[in-house]
Design a protein around this motif. Structure first.
Motif, short mmCIF file in Angstrom:
data_model
loop_
_atom_site.label_atom_id
_atom_site.label_comp_id
_atom_site.label_asym_id
_atom_site.label_seq_id
_atom_site.Cartn_x
_atom_site.Cartn_y
_atom_site.Cartn_z
N LEU A 46 0.82 -1.21 0.00
CA LEU A 46 0.00 0.00 0.00
C LEU A 46 0.85 1.27 0.00
N PHE A 47 2.17 1.12 -0.07
CA PHE A 47 3.06 2.27 0.05
C PHE A 47 3.75 2.56 -1.27
N LYS A 48 3.77 3.83 -1.64
CA LYS A 48 4.56 4.26 -2.78
C LYS A 48 6.03 4.27 -2.37
N PRO A 49 6.96 4.15 -3.36
CA PRO A 49 8.38 4.07 -2.99
C PRO A 49 9.01 5.45 -2.83
N CYS A 50 10.07 5.49 -2.07
CA CYS A 50 11.00 6.61 -2.16
C CYS A 50 11.91 6.33 -3.34
#
Length: 349
Positions: free
Chosen positions: A94-98
């Motif tokens: 559910l997390f976008k990347p750095c």
């Protein structure tokens, strides 16, 4: 929405783009090319599929290189290309990347902002910028934390970057807006002048890779190259030797050598002294041209070597920095402006 589990490092060059995924290594390696229908402004293909269309398409289809000299030259196409690359790494997280992006040491504030905005538009949560020379040094296994001078020469497709790295930063640098592609163009000009024949850049690149060199090879190589006669417009075939290509490469190599000496002259003497021990490290596809390292060593009297994986070195170095993102500043860095300020301050002292 594009979803990820791991952070990414991206090295976008004029010729190719590499993506490093944390925990996996380099997972994507694609040509930096976008095939575009100019009439409908519609993207048809990215990467290798787009490259196969070069020179073989109708007039309404153009092959665009959205990266020029290491910076974004076509914002819309660059963002779409990044979105396509990131989309291939979609997971159930559910997390976008750095995203950590490699950029030239001479990048301007406007160019920094374009890179950051394009990555965010493509699906990044935060964007960090790292100078390509620093990434290359890390990829080559150099301990950049020490105040010890190391010269990095990165000859890519569209730019040549020459930098002195010390204490986790770039002390002095010079970026030239020509590199491997300029060698191909030199071959085209040479054959046009010497053999009165026109060849494509693809054929020139093949010649460069097969028999090209900036110094004489132990065995003289000869290759046949096909093109169009400038006399009658008919197909023509000529034989080209490796010794002829040395002549074709004189001008671009002289410009690179001049830039190397310029950087050495701008560098503090103590750091130049370190180079006698540390030598010069070369990376980028252009460093693989036969004899480039030896010619530079002759010109500078400094030991010069090419890293084991010249094309991927910066991407692997940037990948190492993914573990240290908490220590980095995200967003704008203003590398060039900060370096100019430091140079002015040292001169005043």
């Amino acid at each position: 929405m594009i979803l990820f589990e791991r952070d990414l490092a991206i090295d976008m060059g004029t010729s190719s783009t590499l993506v490093f995924e944390q925990g996996k290594g380099v997972v994507l390696r694609e040509p930096s090319v976008v095939a575009l229908d100019k009439e409908q402004r519609k993207v048809l293909k990215f990467g290798q599929d787009a490259q196969k269309m070069l020179g073989r398409t109708p007039a309404n289809i153009a092959a665009i290189h959205p990266i020029s000299a290491g910076v974004i030259s076509d914002y819309e196409m660059a963002a779409q290309m990044m979105r396509d690359l990131f989309g291939r790494l979609t997971t159930t997280s559910l997390f976008k990347p750095c995203v950590l992006a490699c950029v030239p040491s001479s990048i301007t504030g406007v160019e920094e902002r374009a890179m950051i905005d394009a990555a965010i538009e493509a699906g990044a949560r935060r964007v960090y910028l790292l100078e390509t020379a620093v990434a290359t040094a890390l990829g080559a296994g150099i301990d950049i934390s020490k105040p010890n001078g190391n010269m990095i020469i990165d000859i890519g497709g569209g730019k040549t970057e020459i930098a002195i790295v010390s204490a986790q930063g770039v002390v002095s640098c010079e970026t030239l807006k020509f590199a491997g592609n300029s060698f191909d163009e030199s071959i085209v000009r040479y054959i046009r002048k010497k053999h009165n024949m026109l060849i494509g850049l693809g054929a020139a690149e093949e010649l460069k890779r097969s028999i090209g060199g900036v110094i004489q090879r132990p065995d003289v190589g000869v290759e046949e190259v096909k093109g169009r006669s400038l006399t009658n417009g008919l197909p023509k075939v000529v034989s080209v030797s490796s010794n002829e290509l040395i002549e074709a490469f004189v001008e671009p190599m002289n410009r690179i050598l001049e830039a190397i000496h310029t950087v050495l002259e701008m560098t503090p003497p103590d750091l130049v002294g370190d180079l006698n021990k540390n030598g010069i490290i070369m990376s980028g596809g252009g460093s693989m041209l036969y004899g480039v390292d030896r010619l530079i060593e002759r010109s500078t009297n400094i030991r010069t070597s090419v890293v084991d994986d010249p094309i991927s070195c910066a991407a692997y170095g940037a990948g190492k920095m993914l573990k240290r993102l908490d220590d980095m500043q995200d967003g704008m860095r203003n590398f060039y402006r900060n370096r100019q300020f430091d140079t002015t301050r040292r001169s005043a002292q």
